[in-house]
Motif scaffolding. Sequence first.
Motif, PDB file in Angstrom:
ATOM      1  N   LEU A 152       0.851  -1.192   0.000  1.00 54.59           N
ATOM      2  CA  LEU A 152       0.000   0.000   0.000  1.00 54.59           C
ATOM      3  C   LEU A 152       0.886   1.241   0.000  1.00 54.59           C
ATOM      4  O   LEU A 152       1.956   1.247   0.623  1.00 54.59           O
ATOM      5  N   ILE A 153       0.436   2.296  -0.698  1.00 52.11           N
ATOM      6  CA  ILE A 153       1.143   3.576  -0.700  1.00 52.11           C
ATOM      7  C   ILE A 153       0.200   4.630  -0.130  1.00 52.11           C
ATOM      8  O   ILE A 153      -0.956   4.722  -0.549  1.00 52.11           O
ATOM      9  N   LEU A 154       0.691   5.418   0.828  1.00 52.52           N
ATOM     10  CA  LEU A 154      -0.086   6.509   1.412  1.00 52.52           C
ATOM     11  C   LEU A 154       0.667   7.810   1.201  1.00 52.52           C
ATOM     12  O   LEU A 154       1.823   7.937   1.605  1.00 52.52           O
ATOM     13  N   SER A 155      -0.001   8.781   0.559  1.00 48.01           N
ATOM     14  CA  SER A 155       0.608  10.082   0.333  1.00 48.01           C
ATOM     15  C   SER A 155       0.017  11.102   1.294  1.00 48.01           C
ATOM     16  O   SER A 155      -1.207  11.254   1.375  1.00 48.01           O
ATOM     17  N   CYS A 156       0.903  11.811   1.979  1.00 45.19           N
ATOM     18  CA  CYS A 156       0.494  12.840   2.939  1.00 45.19           C
ATOM     19  C   CYS A 156       0.534  14.243   2.328  1.00 45.19           C
ATOM     20  O   CYS A 156       0.568  15.234   3.043  1.00 45.19           O
ATOM     21  N   GLY A 157       0.551  14.338   1.011  1.00 42.66           N
ATOM     22  CA  GLY A 157       0.349  15.614   0.339  1.00 42.66           C
ATOM     23  C   GLY A 157       1.578  16.317  -0.186  1.00 42.66           C
ATOM     24  O   GLY A 157       2.713  15.954   0.094  1.00 42.66           O
ATOM     25  N   ASP A 158       1.304  17.349  -0.996  1.00 41.08           N
ATOM     26  CA  ASP A 158       2.303  18.232  -1.597  1.00 41.08           C
ATOM     27  C   ASP A 158       3.284  17.509  -2.515  1.00 41.08           C
ATOM     28  O   ASP A 158       4.485  17.750  -2.482  1.00 41.08           O
ATOM     29  N   LEU A 159       2.746  16.638  -3.345  1.00 37.25           N
ATOM     30  CA  LEU A 159       3.558  15.949  -4.347  1.00 37.25           C
ATOM     31  C   LEU A 159       2.928  16.126  -5.722  1.00 37.25           C
ATOM     32  O   LEU A 159       1.702  16.248  -5.838  1.00 37.25           O
ATOM     33  N   LYS A 160       3.752  16.113  -6.766  1.00 35.65           N
ATOM     34  CA  LYS A 160       3.253  16.272  -8.125  1.00 35.65           C
ATOM     35  C   LYS A 160       2.317  15.120  -8.490  1.00 35.65           C
ATOM     36  O   LYS A 160       2.580  13.963  -8.127  1.00 35.65           O
ATOM     37  N   GLN A 161       1.273  15.447  -9.250  1.00 37.29           N
ATOM     38  CA  GLN A 161       0.327  14.423  -9.694  1.00 37.29           C
ATOM     39  C   GLN A 161       1.039  13.314 -10.469  1.00 37.29           C
ATOM     40  O   GLN A 161       0.750  12.134 -10.280  1.00 37.29           O
ATOM     41  N   ASP A 162       1.980  13.706 -11.346  1.00 37.65           N
ATOM     42  CA  ASP A 162       2.688  12.716 -12.166  1.00 37.65           C
ATOM     43  C   ASP A 162       3.526  11.765 -11.309  1.00 37.65           C
ATOM     44  O   ASP A 162       3.702  10.600 -11.664  1.00 37.65           O
ATOM     45  N   TYR A 163       4.032  12.262 -10.208  1.00 34.32           N
ATOM     46  CA  TYR A 163       4.825  11.420  -9.308  1.00 34.32           C
ATOM     47  C   TYR A 163       3.941  10.347  -8.669  1.00 34.32           C
ATOM     48  O   TYR A 163       4.312   9.169  -8.630  1.00 34.32           O
ATOM     49  N   LEU A 164       2.756  10.748  -8.189  1.00 36.01           N
ATOM     50  CA  LEU A 164       1.848   9.759  -7.586  1.00 36.01           C
ATOM     51  C   LEU A 164       1.402   8.733  -8.619  1.00 36.01           C
ATOM     52  O   LEU A 164       1.352   7.529  -8.326  1.00 36.01           O
ATOM     53  N   SER A 165       1.095   9.192  -9.829  1.00 39.69           N
ATOM     54  CA  SER A 165       0.701   8.259 -10.889  1.00 39.69           C
ATOM     55  C   SER A 165       1.848   7.312 -11.244  1.00 39.69           C
ATOM     56  O   SER A 165       1.629   6.129 -11.512  1.00 39.69           O
ATOM     57  N   PHE A 166       3.086   7.824 -11.233  1.00 35.11           N
ATOM     58  CA  PHE A 166       4.274   6.996 -11.459  1.00 35.11           C
ATOM     59  C   PHE A 166       4.371   5.906 -10.378  1.00 35.11           C
ATOM     60  O   PHE A 166       4.590   4.732 -10.689  1.00 35.11           O
ATOM     61  N   LEU A 167       4.194   6.302  -9.124  1.00 33.82           N
ATOM     62  CA  LEU A 167       4.295   5.342  -8.020  1.00 33.82           C
ATOM     63  C   LEU A 167       3.290   4.207  -8.153  1.00 33.82           C
ATOM     64  O   LEU A 167       3.640   3.033  -8.029  1.00 33.82           O
ATOM     65  N   VAL A 168       2.032   4.569  -8.414  1.00 29.53           N
ATOM     66  CA  VAL A 168       0.984   3.550  -8.466  1.00 29.53           C
ATOM     67  C   VAL A 168       1.149   2.643  -9.691  1.00 29.53           C
ATOM     68  O   VAL A 168       0.754   1.475  -9.672  1.00 29.53           O
ATOM     69  N   THR A 169       1.774   3.164 -10.735  1.00 25.78           N
ATOM     70  CA  THR A 169       2.026   2.366 -11.931  1.00 25.78           C
ATOM     71  C   THR A 169       3.215   1.422 -11.740  1.00 25.78           C
ATOM     72  O   THR A 169       3.144   0.239 -12.067  1.00 25.78           O
ATOM     73  N   MET A 170       4.299   1.939 -11.204  1.00 20.39           N
ATOM     74  CA  MET A 170       5.533   1.154 -11.097  1.00 20.39           C
ATOM     75  C   MET A 170       5.531   0.183  -9.917  1.00 20.39           C
ATOM     76  O   MET A 170       6.109  -0.896 -10.006  1.00 20.39           O
ATOM     77  N   ILE A 171       4.895   0.570  -8.822  1.00 19.43           N
ATOM     78  CA  ILE A 171       4.947  -0.284  -7.628  1.00 19.43           C
ATOM     79  C   ILE A 171       3.809  -1.293  -7.599  1.00 19.43           C
ATOM     80  O   ILE A 171       3.872  -2.297  -6.916  1.00 19.43           O
ATOM     81  N   LYS A 172       2.764  -1.060  -8.346  1.00 19.89           N
ATOM     82  CA  LYS A 172       1.648  -2.009  -8.449  1.00 19.89           C
ATOM     83  C   LYS A 172       0.950  -2.227  -7.103  1.00 19.89           C
ATOM     84  O   LYS A 172       0.603  -3.355  -6.745  1.00 19.89           O
ATOM     85  N   ALA A 173       0.770  -1.138  -6.366  1.00 25.28           N
ATOM     86  CA  ALA A 173       0.028  -1.176  -5.111  1.00 25.28           C
ATOM     87  C   ALA A 173      -0.951  -0.013  -5.129  1.00 25.28           C
ATOM     88  O   ALA A 173      -0.683   1.007  -5.767  1.00 25.28           O
ATOM     89  N   PRO A 174      -2.098  -0.137  -4.458  1.00 27.05           N
ATOM     90  CA  PRO A 174      -3.023   0.994  -4.423  1.00 27.05           C
ATOM     91  C   PRO A 174      -2.399   2.181  -3.705  1.00 27.05           C
ATOM     92  O   PRO A 174      -1.572   2.007  -2.806  1.00 27.05           O
TER      93      PRO A 174
END
Length: 195
Positions: free
Chosen positions: A28-50
């Motif tokens: 699981l990945i939890l974001s606590c804010g202030d990160l680029k949208q593309d970075y979060l989309s990269f994480l969920v794509t590459m790590i294969k976790a919600p």
Amino acid sequence: MKILLVSDEESKYIWDFFREDKFSDIDLILSCGDLKQDYLSFLVTMIKAPLFYVHGNHDHGYLNRPPEGCQCIDDKLIQYKGIRILGLGGSMKYNNSPFVYTEREMTKRIKKLRLKLFLNKGCDIIVTHAAPKDISDEKDLCHEGFKCFLDFMDKYSPKYFFHGHVHLSYGMKPRIVNYKDTTVINAYDHYIVEY
């Protein structure tokens, strides 16, 4: 369960030098804010976790273009694999941005969740952007924490409180602080928690 926490600054270790084997066991990945949208989309794509996120005080761009493949949990109590997770993004009000709140406004947001908290018998994890007051916050208005977060921990005793907003590069703040029955963790950059 392994949880990857991210917040405030895109990790060069992850984004620039990504190695799948280093994150293959992340559940699981939890974001606590202030990160680029593309970075979060990269994480969920590459790590294969919600990936669940709350808004940071600088995330107004999410209003027009939210991160793809990710789920906002602001003002929600969700369950993931039996873990109850509550999200409350934003920081102390210091301007008129969309994701800044007074102490009173944040308290009101928590009160709106009382029925869900009652029906679910509390929560295991609270994910915020701002820190709890006098635990791992700063003294300037922008980075001041919320007292109602302390009241929340006093009442519901979540196992974990994850936040961002206070960059560890600002000074000698510890990443992990224990408050009564709750472990408070600053998610700045990235950090992995074994739940």
